[in-house]
Design an enzyme around this catalytic site. Structure first.
Site, short mmCIF file in Angstrom:
data_model
loop_
_atom_site.label_atom_id
_atom_site.label_comp_id
_atom_site.label_asym_id
_atom_site.label_seq_id
_atom_site.Cartn_x
_atom_site.Cartn_y
_atom_site.Cartn_z
CG HIS A 131 8.67 -3.73 -5.74
ND1 HIS A 131 9.19 -4.85 -6.36
CD2 HIS A 131 7.72 -3.25 -6.59
CE1 HIS A 131 8.59 -5.03 -7.53
NE2 HIS A 131 7.69 -4.08 -7.69
N GLY A 448 -3.98 2.83 4.88
CA GLY A 448 -2.77 2.23 4.34
C GLY A 448 -1.73 2.20 5.44
CB THR A 449 -1.39 0.01 8.41
OG1 THR A 449 -1.36 -1.23 7.69
CG2 THR A 449 -2.79 0.26 8.94
CG ASN A 450 2.13 -1.61 4.34
OD1 ASN A 450 1.93 -2.22 5.38
ND2 ASN A 450 1.94 -2.16 3.16
CB CYS A 514 -5.91 -1.84 2.08
SG CYS A 514 -5.33 -0.15 1.88
#
Length: 790
Positions: A131, A448-450, A514
């Site tokens: 975060h 969403g590669t994270n 993204c």
């Protein structure tokens, strides 16, 4: 002589940027083809990763003290300020005119206002996609996260064996991850005007092939992203819209209640504030696409801190019977009911829409009301609605039904409804593997590669980056942090499968990325190679992504050298204009003598074909030049071996001619040379691994599996050096042949020639690399012994 660093300093980057753009501007007044070559040369001269030093604040002086701690460099830039242990304290310090560094174990939505008020953020836990990292990058705030030995106390912190009280000064470097005691002077951002000119040339190279968007969650971020060159928003995280002081309690009330009436009240108010937010974003991005991701909160991020409530319960304070105690007791019961063991893979994304009916419909109504408002005001809103955490076609169909129902409720005409696209966020391995089915219900995909990295590795991204990954990197288990650089072997393979299967189902399927990998220069090449339509990253990484995308497309087009032909990417797609083609410029007559002397200086001695190839002098001209050089006693001929070599006088003459030959190309050559040195160390390791087995014994090449693995390592290395080779060739055309020569050696190695990598005097990869190194050392006047790069 001082050893060169692998990364250029800010002043060096500015110098090269100024020189290259000035040269391109001068050339623009002449021949169009030469002008294009000069612009491409300027684009290739700057590494995308080097832009961070121009876009973020830096320490005004060289740091002359030892850091007290270090963590992960989560958001670049330098910051100095007083320690603030809570968001409230950071806000108070800022309002009083002071600078704060918000220090937390980890940040949550409760902390965002404090983060916004602070000069920088420092956390004890978390990784590069935590975060704190994501929010700080989005706002351009320096951040260091995951400082393992940072201990937060009641009134201060312990770090590096020292105690710092709240209010004491510390300084952080978000580019290196280092934390320093005391106040260090920080200089503001002074973006050179040439940078936008350079990025404009990069955009010309990119054209319509790749779009670079931004991840932005409010109107001000969207407007700033547009100023930085973003061509839309690829990820608008709607959960971040509920973090303001007047909204977070409302969001918590909605999550914690089971009362349908209270839920309806909360949804109505949330719809009102969402509409205002969406209107501002659509206005800032008018005429550009905006991808709105529907609510995707891991619920634990929005729940109140449970520990004070548990402590109050233990003290008997929740049994007093007054209204405050009753409210706290109800909150604690709800938190316990909703609390999840693994919240990041729990009730979030589309699953929340299943368990909390009406929430996605509310968001779509708010969005389409904002669309209608913008249309009425003469705007051109372009909206894409993204469903997060989809894992199944039927799940996507269900969510799309919610969106369609809400569209009809708003009452937009059919044309407006048809313009709204609905897509899936691909962030789980199952979604990637079933992408062909999901594409039946989706207008677009966005990776969403994270999360995809987290779930593919089974790594908790908030924990492993400070515990496991440093050990894995040190021991060589991992070559890079997969949350920083895309794992092409695993995560990349899933992306490739999803792209292929999705477009088999729907050939015109739009695909984007993204996750923060979209702003990582080391990952962009793979993503562009995979056929991605757009990249979306934090606003402050947009310029980096623009330059990285241009580099990637030039590499795909085979433009690693500057040729005589026009440098448009479309034109250069044909073999006639690729690296190493026959139309490489030959050496000009005025440089012929030096080039022959230089070739012999590099080789020591050589036969005519070798000297011709290395000097770029035509064979007929070479014979005449060699004859004259013998007469001048600068070169000697060894008839028994049909070889030529320099005399001592020839060496002196060569040294005297270097400066005139190199001219203005010296600083431009030096830039990629600094990166070359880093690659040189890697090459040494690859040579050792090719020649010896893991146990130290000699590799006799009888183990085909071992050799195959090493060849793939070499192939990765070969792909990684393309930018530097292009930089050399852009500065001086004589470096053009090195790329195809190395490529040919690799091809022979793959074809079974085991000598093609480390063999001696057989045009092996190592032979060619050593020639290239010597070529550069001679032209740049570098003392190899002092440099230590043997």
């Amino acid at each position: 002589m001082t050893t060169l660093n692998s990364q250029r300093t800010e002043s060096q980057v500015r110098s090269v940027l100024s020189a290259m753009t000035a040269a391109a501007r001068t050339t623009a007044t002449g021949d169009a083809a030469e002008s294009r070559k000069a612009r491409v040369a300027a684009v290739l001269a700057i590494m995308p990763s080097e832009l961070s030093s121009l876009l973020h604040p830096q320490f005004a002086v060289e740091v002359g003290r030892t850091p007290v701690g270090s963590g992960l460099p989560a958001s670049p830039g330098a910051a100095s300020g007083r320690i603030a242990l809570t968001a409230e304290t950071a806000i108070a310090m800022s309002e009083a005119g002071g600078d704060a560094i918000l220090v937390r174990s980890e940040t949550t939505p409760d902390d965002v206002l404090g983060m916004q008020a602070a000069r920088g953020v420092l956390t004890a836990r978390g990784g590069l996609v935590s975060h704190a990292a994501v929010v700080a990058r989005g706002w351009g705030i320096p951040a260091v996260v995951g400082v393992a030995d940072l201990q937060i106390r009641a009134h201060g912190i312990e770090l590096g064996g020292q105690h710092f009280a709240e209010g004491d000064h510390i300084s952080i470097d978000g580019a290196t991850g280092e934390v320093y005691p005391g106040r260090l002077p920080v200089c503001g951002v002074d973006v050179p005007p040439e940078l936008e000119e350079l990025l404009g040339w990069a955009d010309d190279i990119i054209g319509d092939r790749i779009r670079v968007r931004a991840n932005a969650d409010n109107a001000s971020d969207a407007a700033h992203a547009r100023r930085l060159g973003a061509q839309g928003i690829g990820l608008c995280r709607t959960e971040h819209m509920f973090l303001a002081e007047d909204r977070l309690p409302l969001m918590r009330r909605f999550i914690l209640t089971d009362d349908p009436e209270i839920e309806a009240e909360c949804l109505a108010e949330l719809q009102r504030v969402q509409r205002l937010d969406f209107t501002g974003i659509l206005q800032a991005m008018d005429g550009l696409p905006v991808t709105v991701r529907l609510l995707d909160p891991p619920l634990h991020e929005f729940l109140p801190d449970v520990e004070p409530l548990i402590a109050a319960e233990a003290r008997g304070e929740l049994a007093t019977g007054d209204a405050a105690a009753e409210s706290a007791r109800i909150q604690l019961e709800a938190i316990r009911r909703l609390r999840e063991t693994n919240p990041m893979i729990g009730t979030r994304g589309v699953r929340l829409g299943v368990l909390k009916p009406g929430v996605y419909q509310m968001q779509v109504r708010a969005l389409l009301q904002a669309v209608a408002e913008r249309v009425a005001d003469g705007g051109t809103p372009l909206v894409e609605i993204m469903i997060p955490l989809v894992v199944e076609e039927r799940e996507m169909a269900l969510a799309r039904g919610w969106v369609t129902d809400a569209m009809h409720e708003v009452g937009l005409d059919q044309a407006a409804l048809d313009a709204v696209q609905v897509g899936a966020m691909i962030e789980t391995p199952r979604a990637a593997l079933t992408a062909g089915d999901i594409a039946k219900r989706a207008d677009f995909f966005s990776f969403g590669t994270n999360d995809l990295t987290q779930l593919t590795f089974a790594f908790s991204r908030d924990d492993v980056e400070t515990r496991l990954i440093p050990s894995y990197l040190k021991s060589g288990v991992l070559a890079a942090n997969p949350f920083e650089r895309l794992d092409t072997a695993g995560v990349g393979r899933l992306i490739g499968i999803a792209c292929s299967d999705g477009r088999t189902t729907k050939p015109d399927l739009k695909i984007g990325v993204c996750g923060e990998h979209a702003g990582d220069p080391n990952s962009v090449q793979f993503l562009v190679d995979s056929g991605i339509d757009y990249l979306s990253c934090s606003p402050y990484r947009v310029p980096i992504a623009r330059l990285a995308a241009a580099h990637a497309l030039l590499k795909i087009a085979g433009i690693h050298v500057i040729t005589e032909a026009p440098m448009d990417v479309d034109d250069c797609a044909s073999p006639a204009h690729t690296a190493g083609s026959a139309d490489l410029p030959r050496t000009a007559p005025e440089h012929r003598r030096f080039s022959v002397l230089h070739a012999l200086r590099i080789k020591g001695f050589g036969k005519e074909p070798v000297v011709a190839a290395l000097s770029l002098v035509e064979p007929a001209d070479l014979q005449a030049e060699l004859a004259e050089l013998v007469q001048l006693e600068l070169v000697k001929h060894m008839p028994a071996r049909s070889m030529w070599a320099l005399t001592p006088a020839g060496r002196s003459q060569h040294a005297a001619m270097i400066a005139a030959f190199v001219g203005d190309a010296g600083p431009v050559l030096r830039a990629p040379y600094e990166h070359f040195l880093v690659h040189n160390e890697r090459l040494k390791e690859l040579c050792t691994a090719w020649q010896t087995l893991a146990d130290g014994s000699v590799n006799d090449h009888s183990n085909s599996d071992y050799d195959a693995a090493r060849i793939e390592d070499i192939a990765v290395f070969h792909a990684d050096i393309g930018t530097e080779l292009g930089g050399f060739a852009s500065a001086m055309s004589r470096f053009g042949p090195y790329q195809p020569r190395l490529t040919a050696a690799l091809a022979r190695l793959r074809g079974g020639d085991v000598k093609a990598f480390t063999g001696v005097m057989c045009e092996s990869y190592h032979d060619i690399w050593m020639e290239l190194h010597e070529d550069l050392i001679q032209l740049l006047g570098i003392d190899r012994t002092a440099e230590g790069s043997f």
